[in-house]
Design an enzyme around this catalytic site. Sequence first.
Site, PDB file in Angstrom:
ATOM      1  CG  MET A 142      -1.934  -1.220   1.348  1.00 27.86           C
ATOM      2  SD  MET A 142      -3.512  -0.903   1.940  1.00 27.86           S
ATOM      3  CE  MET A 142      -2.790  -0.738   3.780  1.00 27.86           C
ATOM      4  N   GLY A 150      10.904  -2.478   5.616  1.00 25.26           N
ATOM      5  CA  GLY A 150      10.270  -3.839   5.415  1.00 25.26           C
ATOM      6  C   GLY A 150       9.897  -4.173   4.153  1.00 25.26           C
ATOM      7  CG  HIS A 151       6.701  -1.810   2.377  1.00 21.89           C
ATOM      8  ND1 HIS A 151       6.776  -0.789   2.993  1.00 21.89           N
ATOM      9  CD2 HIS A 151       5.773  -2.419   2.202  1.00 21.89           C
ATOM     10  CE1 HIS A 151       5.480  -0.702   3.421  1.00 21.89           C
ATOM     11  NE2 HIS A 151       4.811  -1.667   3.090  1.00 21.89           N
ATOM     12  CD  GLN A 210      -6.001  -3.910   2.421  1.00 16.63           C
ATOM     13  OE1 GLN A 210      -5.797  -4.394   1.490  1.00 16.63           O
ATOM     14  NE2 GLN A 210      -5.036  -4.032   3.404  1.00 16.63           N
ATOM     15  CG  MET A 252      10.865  -1.243  10.333  1.00 15.00           C
ATOM     16  SD  MET A 252      11.976  -0.059   9.229  1.00 15.00           S
ATOM     17  CE  MET A 252      13.270  -0.210  10.249  1.00 15.00           C
ATOM     18  CB  SER A 279       2.714   2.741   6.116  1.00 17.88           C
ATOM     19  OG  SER A 279       3.667   1.756   5.301  1.00 17.88           O
TER      20      SER A 279
HETATM   21  P1  AMP Z   1       1.464  -2.957   3.520  1.00 16.10           P
HETATM   22  O1  AMP Z   1       1.777  -1.831   2.847  1.00 16.10           O
HETATM   23  O2  AMP Z   1       1.183  -2.587   5.030  1.00 16.10           O
HETATM   24  O3  AMP Z   1       0.195  -3.394   2.922  1.00 16.10           O
HETATM   25  O4  AMP Z   1       2.492  -4.101   3.511  1.00 16.10           O
HETATM   26  C1  AMP Z   1       2.926  -4.539   2.305  1.00 16.10           C
HETATM   27  C2  AMP Z   1       3.683  -5.912   2.383  1.00 16.10           C
HETATM   28  O5  AMP Z   1       4.813  -5.578   3.215  1.00 16.10           O
HETATM   29  C3  AMP Z   1       2.749  -7.077   3.150  1.00 16.10           C
HETATM   30  O6  AMP Z   1       3.135  -8.245   2.694  1.00 16.10           O
HETATM   31  C4  AMP Z   1       3.512  -6.842   4.674  1.00 16.10           C
HETATM   32  O7  AMP Z   1       3.334  -7.944   5.593  1.00 16.10           O
HETATM   33  C5  AMP Z   1       4.944  -6.386   4.413  1.00 16.10           C
HETATM   34  N1  AMP Z   1       5.573  -5.714   5.615  1.00 16.10           N
HETATM   35  C6  AMP Z   1       4.941  -4.658   6.015  1.00 16.10           C
HETATM   36  N2  AMP Z   1       5.791  -4.390   7.027  1.00 16.10           N
HETATM   37  C7  AMP Z   1       6.854  -5.189   7.293  1.00 16.10           C
HETATM   38  C8  AMP Z   1       7.769  -5.406   7.998  1.00 16.10           C
HETATM   39  N3  AMP Z   1       8.376  -4.751   9.134  1.00 16.10           N
HETATM   40  N4  AMP Z   1       8.749  -6.540   7.580  1.00 16.10           N
HETATM   41  C9  AMP Z   1       8.489  -7.350   6.660  1.00 16.10           C
HETATM   42  N5  AMP Z   1       7.259  -7.134   5.759  1.00 16.10           N
HETATM   43  C10 AMP Z   1       6.573  -6.203   6.094  1.00 16.10           C
END
Ligand code: AMP
Length: 285
Positions: free
Chosen positions: A33, A39-40, A64, A187, A189
């Site tokens: 997102m 992390g990303h 979501q 980590m 967002s």
């Molecule tokens: P999001 O942008 O929050 O929907 O996350 C996108 C992807 O990044 C999802 O697969 C999350 O699980 C992964 N993600 C978010 N934060 C982390 C993190 N700290 N470490 C590893 N993967 C992460």
Amino acid sequence: MSGPIVVDSVAALRAQIRDWRREGLTVAMVPTMGALHDGHISLVRIALEKAERCVVSIFVNPAQFAPTEDLDKYPRQLARDLDRLRETGAHLAFTPTVAEMYPAGFATKISIGGPSAGLETDFRPAFFDGVAIVVTKLFLQAAPDCAVFGEKDYQQLCVVRQLCRDLDLPVDIIGGPTVRDSHGLAMSSRNAYLGEAELDIARKLNAVLRQTATELASGADEASATGEAAEALVRAGFRKVDYVAAREAVTLRPWRGDRDGRLLAAAWLGTTRLIDNVEILPAPE
Ligand code: AMP
């Protein structure tokens, strides 16, 4: 280094992927997102190891978010995200609009069961159905060989695996380890919403979970250990704890202590909701 190709239409995404397929290249996808952090980026690096081309989607998925949630204030910073993707070497950023993903008249739902039961669903009932629809669409649009999801959102990772199995989506799902700051905070967002004092409290979440997982691994009673963990979080300054729960690592059914488990939690700091999880590894007999 040149930046990623940026496309915002499904047609342009398909055209580029068709070109790569003609050249015989493999494709990995990382759905996000946006508001990209380390992390990303770690998932993008895994994707680049697994396939010859890496597609990162950046789409804040309204399906979501519940009406009361943070859809409008969710951080959006596309220019910075594209810089990070250029530095990392991702090949394509797919940045569709809401109208591209959900055109007027969109009427399909996916109702997912199995590992979606309980935990997040008790507090965000429509969340995984929203994740399921967007992930299914992304996979049908990009048809990647594999996709990388973070263990940070552990229940989501289990749900996506279930989705692919149930719908015969031929995408290999790879889990990437949670990336944490130097204090153990996963980590996210949403950490951008936290002030300094709240960050100090947020950093206790992982410590409490690790401590509790160690106790569970040594045979502590689950109800009392998770109950004490929730109390410790409130004492540390969390406003409210949605859950602290031990589950079987793969099925997310209640953990019985005899196989690998996962300890998962969600808790509120002010108006920000944080989630985290750690392994429970029972000591060998
Ligand atoms: P999001 O942008 O929050 O929907 O996350 C996108 C992807 O990044 C999802 O697969 C999350 O699980 C992964 N993600 C978010 N934060 C982390 C993190 N700290 N470490 C590893 N993967 C992460």
